[in-house]
Write a protein that holds these residues in place. Sequence first.
Motif, PDB file in Angstrom:
ATOM      1  N   UNK A 226       0.814  -1.211   0.000  1.00 53.97           N
ATOM      2  CA  UNK A 226       0.000   0.000   0.000  1.00 53.97           C
ATOM      3  C   UNK A 226       0.854   1.271   0.000  1.00 53.97           C
ATOM      4  N   UNK A 227       1.986   1.225   0.681  1.00 50.80           N
ATOM      5  CA  UNK A 227       2.821   2.417   0.842  1.00 50.80           C
ATOM      6  C   UNK A 227       3.656   2.763  -0.386  1.00 50.80           C
ATOM      7  N   UNK A 228       4.124   1.759  -1.104  1.00 47.45           N
ATOM      8  CA  UNK A 228       5.166   1.944  -2.106  1.00 47.45           C
ATOM      9  C   UNK A 228       4.883   3.047  -3.139  1.00 47.45           C
ATOM     10  N   UNK A 229       3.696   3.111  -3.745  1.00 52.61           N
ATOM     11  CA  UNK A 229       3.457   4.176  -4.741  1.00 52.61           C
ATOM     12  C   UNK A 229       3.574   5.581  -4.162  1.00 52.61           C
ATOM     13  N   UNK A 230       3.115   5.759  -2.943  1.00 55.31           N
ATOM     14  CA  UNK A 230       3.157   7.083  -2.324  1.00 55.31           C
ATOM     15  C   UNK A 230       4.566   7.430  -1.853  1.00 55.31           C
ATOM     16  N   UNK A 231       5.315   6.424  -1.420  1.00 50.02           N
ATOM     17  CA  UNK A 231       6.705   6.669  -1.026  1.00 50.02           C
ATOM     18  C   UNK A 231       7.556   7.016  -2.246  1.00 50.02           C
ATOM     19  N   UNK A 232       7.296   6.355  -3.374  1.00 45.24           N
ATOM     20  CA  UNK A 232       8.010   6.680  -4.610  1.00 45.24           C
ATOM     21  C   UNK A 232       7.719   8.111  -5.027  1.00 45.24           C
TER      22      UNK A 232
END
Length: 309
Positions: free
Chosen positions: A128-134
């Motif tokens: 869930x986090x990865x796209x927003x962290x990128x």
Amino acid sequence: MADSVPQYAASDYFKFALAGAIGCGSTHSSLVPIDVVKTRIQLEPTIYNQGMVGSFKKIIAEEGAGALLTGFGPTLLGYSIQGAFKFGGYEVFKKLFIDTLGYDTASNYKNSVYMGSAAIAEFFADIALCPLEATRIRLVSQPTFANGLVGGFSRILKEEGVGSFYSGFTPILFKQIPYNIAKFLVFERASEFYYGLLGKKRSQLSDLSNTGMNLISGLTAGCAAAIVSQPADTLLSKVNKAKKAPGQSTIGLLAQLAKQLGVVGSFTGLPTRLVMVGTLTSLQFGIYGSLKKTLGCGPTIEIGGASAH
């Protein structure tokens, strides 16, 4: 004893997730200025070589104070979602392990229960986090890339496709899973240790005292987690900025970056991150414990000790 294991309803898990979302989202977003400085130091250590305070001053002087809030939107949303999965998932899998193994067996292998619960919960949280962290890292490393969360997310999606959001998924797993294991394992054991020093159980202390115990246990856990996950955190910052060579895999790019960094380079920015992670982890457990009580969550599962979150 087996009667120490409470039975949770679906509403309890929702409350755990909500408390985790508020705890993680609020703490991570409040520390965005420190995270901006940390990321800049990791990405451009030759430019930002004056330490944390000097780098703060340099960014403000050259770009204005507003630059320290770069990536606020994706940080708030991303870590709220991650917090829901992280804390809520930890409660789910810890209870599942105890129910599956039986209380006595779980007590004998409680470190494994803590570690397994934290690892599985973090895996789903990272999806869930990865796209927003990128998106956050792109905005911090390239201030002119886009104006905020929606603009940055949309541009990456349009120009690079969905796969680009997960180019850092492997390093984020290498970073976050050891981080989360250390975070929850050390917190649980630190809580047992500190309550043991007092010679009292959680139920024997006031709400304020329990919050204080959560804060100091969280600080201990945060520092341990920061050290364990620092090399992967540096790689994550690098991989979201670096471009793959034609035909190069993510693993190949990671190996190339790791070789360039070396052991010393992989710990670039650690003092800043110790401040950030130690503070936010302490606050997360403090907020999480307080919110659980406020929201009327079921009682905490204690595995043969005085676990206090």
